[in-house]
Design a protein around this motif. Structure first.
Motif, PDB file in Angstrom:
ATOM      1  N   GLY A  73     -30.886 -34.208 -12.984  1.00 43.08           N
ATOM      2  CA  GLY A  73     -31.238 -34.697 -14.315  1.00 43.08           C
ATOM      3  C   GLY A  73     -31.091 -36.177 -14.466  1.00 43.08           C
ATOM      4  O   GLY A  73     -31.105 -36.692 -15.601  1.00 43.08           O
ATOM      5  N   LYS A  74     -30.919 -36.910 -13.354  1.00 39.91           N
ATOM      6  CA  LYS A  74     -30.796 -38.377 -13.358  1.00 39.91           C
ATOM      7  C   LYS A  74     -29.607 -38.860 -14.167  1.00 39.91           C
ATOM      8  O   LYS A  74     -29.562 -40.028 -14.572  1.00 39.91           O
ATOM      9  N   GLY A  75     -28.654 -37.947 -14.474  1.00 40.72           N
ATOM     10  CA  GLY A  75     -27.452 -38.347 -15.211  1.00 40.72           C
ATOM     11  C   GLY A  75     -27.717 -38.745 -16.637  1.00 40.72           C
ATOM     12  O   GLY A  75     -26.940 -39.503 -17.222  1.00 40.72           O
ATOM     13  N   ALA A  76     -28.784 -38.216 -17.245  1.00 38.71           N
ATOM     14  CA  ALA A  76     -29.168 -38.632 -18.592  1.00 38.71           C
ATOM     15  C   ALA A  76     -28.224 -38.044 -19.643  1.00 38.71           C
ATOM     16  O   ALA A  76     -28.142 -36.823 -19.801  1.00 38.71           O
ATOM     17  N   ALA A  77     -27.528 -38.930 -20.327  1.00 44.59           N
ATOM     18  CA  ALA A  77     -26.650 -38.543 -21.468  1.00 44.59           C
ATOM     19  C   ALA A  77     -25.726 -37.403 -21.088  1.00 44.59           C
ATOM     20  O   ALA A  77     -25.617 -36.396 -21.795  1.00 44.59           O
ATOM     21  N   GLN A  78     -25.006 -37.543 -19.985  1.00 46.62           N
ATOM     22  CA  GLN A  78     -24.091 -36.480 -19.564  1.00 46.62           C
ATOM     23  C   GLN A  78     -22.866 -36.442 -20.471  1.00 46.62           C
ATOM     24  O   GLN A  78     -22.322 -37.477 -20.868  1.00 46.62           O
ATOM     25  N   GLN A  79     -22.448 -35.203 -20.793  1.00 44.65           N
ATOM     26  CA  GLN A  79     -21.314 -34.985 -21.687  1.00 44.65           C
ATOM     27  C   GLN A  79     -20.424 -33.884 -21.112  1.00 44.65           C
ATOM     28  O   GLN A  79     -20.923 -32.900 -20.546  1.00 44.65           O
ATOM     29  N   VAL A  80     -19.107 -34.047 -21.299  1.00 43.18           N
ATOM     30  CA  VAL A  80     -18.123 -33.010 -20.971  1.00 43.18           C
ATOM     31  C   VAL A  80     -17.349 -32.704 -22.256  1.00 43.18           C
ATOM     32  O   VAL A  80     -16.730 -33.604 -22.832  1.00 43.18           O
ATOM     33  N   LYS A  81     -17.390 -31.424 -22.682  1.00 38.85           N
ATOM     34  CA  LYS A  81     -16.735 -31.020 -23.928  1.00 38.85           C
ATOM     35  C   LYS A  81     -15.776 -29.866 -23.653  1.00 38.85           C
ATOM     36  O   LYS A  81     -16.174 -28.863 -23.053  1.00 38.85           O
ATOM     37  N   GLN A  82     -14.530 -30.039 -24.084  1.00 45.18           N
ATOM     38  CA  GLN A  82     -13.504 -29.005 -23.876  1.00 45.18           C
ATOM     39  C   GLN A  82     -12.954 -28.549 -25.228  1.00 45.18           C
ATOM     40  O   GLN A  82     -12.607 -29.358 -26.081  1.00 45.18           O
ATOM     41  N   THR A  83     -12.891 -27.194 -25.431  1.00 46.31           N
ATOM     42  CA  THR A  83     -12.332 -26.607 -26.659  1.00 46.31           C
ATOM     43  C   THR A  83     -11.387 -25.470 -26.282  1.00 46.31           C
ATOM     44  O   THR A  83     -11.495 -24.879 -25.198  1.00 46.31           O
ATOM     45  N   ILE A  84     -10.474 -25.153 -27.195  1.00 48.25           N
ATOM     46  CA  ILE A  84      -9.512 -24.061 -27.009  1.00 48.25           C
ATOM     47  C   ILE A  84      -9.496 -23.235 -28.288  1.00 48.25           C
ATOM     48  O   ILE A  84      -9.351 -23.783 -29.383  1.00 48.25           O
ATOM     49  N   ASP A  85      -9.661 -21.925 -28.141  1.00 45.94           N
ATOM     50  CA  ASP A  85      -9.643 -21.009 -29.281  1.00 45.94           C
ATOM     51  C   ASP A  85      -8.801 -19.793 -28.919  1.00 45.94           C
ATOM     52  O   ASP A  85      -9.241 -18.925 -28.164  1.00 45.94           O
ATOM     53  N   GLY A  86      -7.592 -19.724 -29.460  1.00 48.90           N
ATOM     54  CA  GLY A  86      -6.719 -18.579 -29.204  1.00 48.90           C
ATOM     55  C   GLY A  86      -6.385 -18.380 -27.743  1.00 48.90           C
ATOM     56  O   GLY A  86      -6.345 -17.242 -27.274  1.00 48.90           O
ATOM     57  N   GLY A  87      -6.132 -19.438 -27.011  1.00 44.93           N
ATOM     58  CA  GLY A  87      -5.802 -19.322 -25.598  1.00 44.93           C
ATOM     59  C   GLY A  87      -7.017 -19.286 -24.687  1.00 44.93           C
ATOM     60  O   GLY A  87      -6.875 -19.280 -23.466  1.00 44.93           O
ATOM     61  N   GLN A  88      -8.233 -19.261 -25.251  1.00 46.55           N
ATOM     62  CA  GLN A  88      -9.466 -19.236 -24.466  1.00 46.55           C
ATOM     63  C   GLN A  88      -9.950 -20.668 -24.258  1.00 46.55           C
ATOM     64  O   GLN A  88     -10.323 -21.363 -25.205  1.00 46.55           O
ATOM     65  N   ILE A  89      -9.920 -21.129 -23.005  1.00 45.61           N
ATOM     66  CA  ILE A  89     -10.351 -22.489 -22.664  1.00 45.61           C
ATOM     67  C   ILE A  89     -11.848 -22.456 -22.348  1.00 45.61           C
ATOM     68  O   ILE A  89     -12.291 -21.688 -21.493  1.00 45.61           O
ATOM     69  N   THR A  90     -12.602 -23.298 -23.036  1.00 47.44           N
ATOM     70  CA  THR A  90     -14.051 -23.399 -22.805  1.00 47.44           C
ATOM     71  C   THR A  90     -14.399 -24.835 -22.461  1.00 47.44           C
ATOM     72  O   THR A  90     -14.004 -25.769 -23.184  1.00 47.44           O
ATOM     73  N   ILE A  91     -15.116 -25.012 -21.362  1.00 46.28           N
ATOM     74  CA  ILE A  91     -15.544 -26.349 -20.907  1.00 46.28           C
ATOM     75  C   ILE A  91     -17.055 -26.298 -20.686  1.00 46.28           C
ATOM     76  O   ILE A  91     -17.556 -25.424 -19.968  1.00 46.28           O
ATOM     77  N   ALA A  92     -17.764 -27.231 -21.323  1.00 43.77           N
ATOM     78  CA  ALA A  92     -19.224 -27.305 -21.212  1.00 43.77           C
ATOM     79  C   ALA A  92     -19.621 -28.684 -20.693  1.00 43.77           C
ATOM     80  O   ALA A  92     -19.161 -29.707 -21.214  1.00 43.77           O
ATOM     81  N   VAL A  93     -20.473 -28.693 -19.683  1.00 45.65           N
ATOM     82  CA  VAL A  93     -21.017 -29.936 -19.120  1.00 45.65           C
ATOM     83  C   VAL A  93     -22.515 -29.928 -19.394  1.00 45.65           C
ATOM     84  O   VAL A  93     -23.228 -28.994 -18.974  1.00 45.65           O
ATOM     85  N   SER A  94     -23.004 -30.959 -20.087  1.00 44.75           N
ATOM     86  CA  SER A  94     -24.410 -30.983 -20.505  1.00 44.75           C
ATOM     87  C   SER A  94     -25.057 -32.309 -20.129  1.00 44.75           C
ATOM     88  O   SER A  94     -24.384 -33.321 -19.876  1.00 44.75           O
ATOM     89  N   ASP A  95     -26.390 -32.282 -20.083  1.00 47.23           N
ATOM     90  CA  ASP A  95     -27.184 -33.499 -19.885  1.00 47.23           C
ATOM     91  C   ASP A  95     -28.506 -33.318 -20.601  1.00 47.23           C
ATOM     92  O   ASP A  95     -28.832 -32.219 -21.059  1.00 47.23           O
ATOM     93  N   GLU A  96     -29.267 -34.405 -20.700  1.00 50.45           N
ATOM     94  CA  GLU A  96     -30.564 -34.384 -21.365  1.00 50.45           C
ATOM     95  C   GLU A  96     -31.685 -34.623 -20.369  1.00 50.45           C
ATOM     96  O   GLU A  96     -32.690 -35.271 -20.675  1.00 50.45           O
ATOM     97  N   GLY A  97     -31.506 -34.026 -19.182  1.00 51.36           N
ATOM     98  CA  GLY A  97     -32.546 -34.147 -18.165  1.00 51.36           C
ATOM     99  C   GLY A  97     -33.720 -33.236 -18.439  1.00 51.36           C
ATOM    100  O   GLY A  97     -33.787 -32.562 -19.474  1.00 51.36           O
ATOM    101  N   PRO A  98     -34.658 -33.163 -17.509  1.00 50.15           N
ATOM    102  CA  PRO A  98     -35.876 -32.356 -17.713  1.00 50.15           C
ATOM    103  C   PRO A  98     -35.619 -30.857 -17.676  1.00 50.15           C
ATOM    104  O   PRO A  98     -36.457 -30.072 -18.107  1.00 50.15           O
TER     105      PRO A  98
END
Length: 474
Positions: free
Chosen positions: A398-423
């Motif tokens: 994705g050419k590294g377009a607008a890469q984001q790393v987002k981490q959240t915790i809900d009741g002991g549940q760890i969620t990690i999302a890595v996103s980009d705005e590639g094609p």
């Protein structure tokens, strides 16, 4: 056929409905029914005994009194077949006046052949009747007493009187021999006796009812306490079974994931080795080969080569070797983990993002929310590799377009999302040679987590979720 089937199902439904009731309710229904039956049976038995005893005692006292009054008036009944007028007149006066006159309604004197020797009803005197069972018993020497059971043939007047009567058959004994020579039958007007008998009946029923009720209540209290204990234990057991069933299902899921991860571990490792070999072959190996060829070039071998051209060749060789060394370092930095044992989750994510930024020169957004307890080393490795590989894939495809790393915790549940705005790309057409995403999925699922991939023309999101409480036990 349907009617027969319904008739068969009805008892089954009743039995199922009965079994669904609590033990306490079953005891109250069955115990109440049994207690009621026992109350009726015992009450009737006790009342009958009391009635017989009261009747006999009252009749015995009356018979003794009557016998003491009329015995002196009777002749020798052993030798006398018929009473003369003098005895009959004396009996009329005695039984018609005074205490006996008001107490007795009728009186008869029987001979053993069924003949009535005397009766205050003159129409019965001299008549012969079949001996009833009561008369036979009296002639056998036993007094018989009955209350309001006027079923004899000769007792028409007594039945029509409507008064409570105590019927008594008393044997008349010869004084010197004790032999039964006659039977006196008399009917006592028994208002007082009836009242006493009713009181005795009532008290006996009350006593039996109180005893039965008390006994049933004591048993009910014991059964209710036992039923509550059983129900609480049953509820606790059901809850425990539910927990064990949930744990068993989770273990089966984890076992399946571990099996799947184990089955693919060898192929993934081989694929990683092939990729590393390809990276080394296509990068550093080519550069080193180029440098090796330049070392064998005519410009360096021929001593007559101008110094300036020789210097240019050496500079090219050095540049090629420097590029090879940089590629080797880049490959090694991707293989070797930093020291993450003592890092917490935010620090771990910052290190992964910072390493990617240093390697690619492209800024990555980082969002961290919530706090969590200490994670196991295997969990930290999984998270670090996930972020590292997801960022590398986003940079590569994705050419590294607008890469984001987002981490959240809900009741002991760890969620990690890595996103980009590639094609983006179509997840259904991932080639088998692409081991990055497959390796991420296997790594996350082997720890009991979930892996999700979403891609469209507006970008790609790779997301993982792990339960922190479960990860502590792994």
């Amino acid at each position: 056929m349907q009617t027969s089937l319904k008739s068969m199902l009805s008892p089954v439904r009743l039995l199922a409905s009965w079994n669904s009731q609590s033990l306490a309710k079953q005891f109250l229904l069955i115990g109440g029914f049994v207690s009621a039956c026992a109350l009726l049976l015992v009450g009737a038995f006790v009342t009958n005994l009391i009635e017989e005893a009261v009747t006999r005692n009252s009749a015995a006292s009356t018979a003794l009194y009557v016998d003491s009054v009329i015995a002196p008036l009777l002749p020798d009944m052993q030798t006398t077949e018929v009473l003369d007028d003098t005895v009959t007149h004396a009996l009329d006066e005695t039984l018609g006046e005074g205490a006996l006159g008001s107490r007795l309604m009728s009186f008869r004197l029987w001979r053993n052949d069924g003949t009535i020797l005397y009766s205050n009803d003159k129409n019965l005197m001299g008549k012969q009747f079949p001996l009833s069972n009561d008369l036979k018993t009296a002639f056998a020497g036993t007094m018989v007493a009955q209350f309001n059971q006027l079923d004899d043939v000769e007792s028409v007047a007594e039945r029509n009187s409507g008064k409570p009567l105590l019927e008594i058959y008393n044997p008349v004994l010869q004084p010197w021999s004790g032999k039964v020579v006659a039977v006196s039958e008399f009917y006592e007007v028994a208002y007082d006796f009836e009242r006493s008998l009713n009181q005795a009946r009532f008290r006996s029923w009350v006593a039996v009812a109180l005893f039965t009720l008390t006994f049933f209540l004591i048993l009910s209290v014991i059964v209710l306490r036992g039923s509550r204990t059983i129900e609480s234990q049953r509820s606790a057991l059901k809850a425990r079974i539910g927990e064990l069933s949930t744990l068993l299902q989770q273990n089966e899921i984890l076992h399946a994931r571990v099996q799947r991860a184990s089955q693919r571990a060898a192929s993934l490792n081989e694929s990683y080795l092939r990729r590393i070999g390809a990276d080394l072959h296509d990068g550093p190996a080519q550069l080193v080969a180029y440098a090796s060829l330049r070392l064998d070039s005519e410009a360096l071998i021929n001593p007559r080569t101008p110094a300036r051209e020789r210097e240019r060749s050496l500079a090219a060789i050095k540049s090629s070797l420097d590029d090879a060394m940089a590629d080797i370092r880049s490959i090694c930095s991707g293989l070797v983990l930093p020291h993450i044992e003592s890092a917490n989750l935010p620090e771990l994510l910052q290190r992964a993002v910072r390493s990617h930024e240093q390697r690619t020169g492209i800024a990555v957004g980082l969002s961290i929310s919530g706090t969590t307890q200490e994670l196991s080393t295997s969990t930290k490795i999984c998270i670090y590799r996930f972020v590292q590989e997801a960022l590398n894939n986003g940079y590569r495809h994705g050419k590294g377009a607008a890469q984001q790393v987002k981490q959240t915790i809900d009741g002991g549940q760890i969620t990690i999302a890595v996103s980009d705005e590639g094609p983006g790309f179509d997840p259904a057409y991932i080639p088998p040679s692409s081991i990055g995403l497959a390796g991420l999925r296997e790594r996350v699922e082997s720890l009991g987590g979930t892996f999700e991939l979403k891609s469209s023309e507006s970008g790609t999101v790779v997301q993982m979720s792990l339960n922190a409480m479960e990860m502590e036990q792994i």
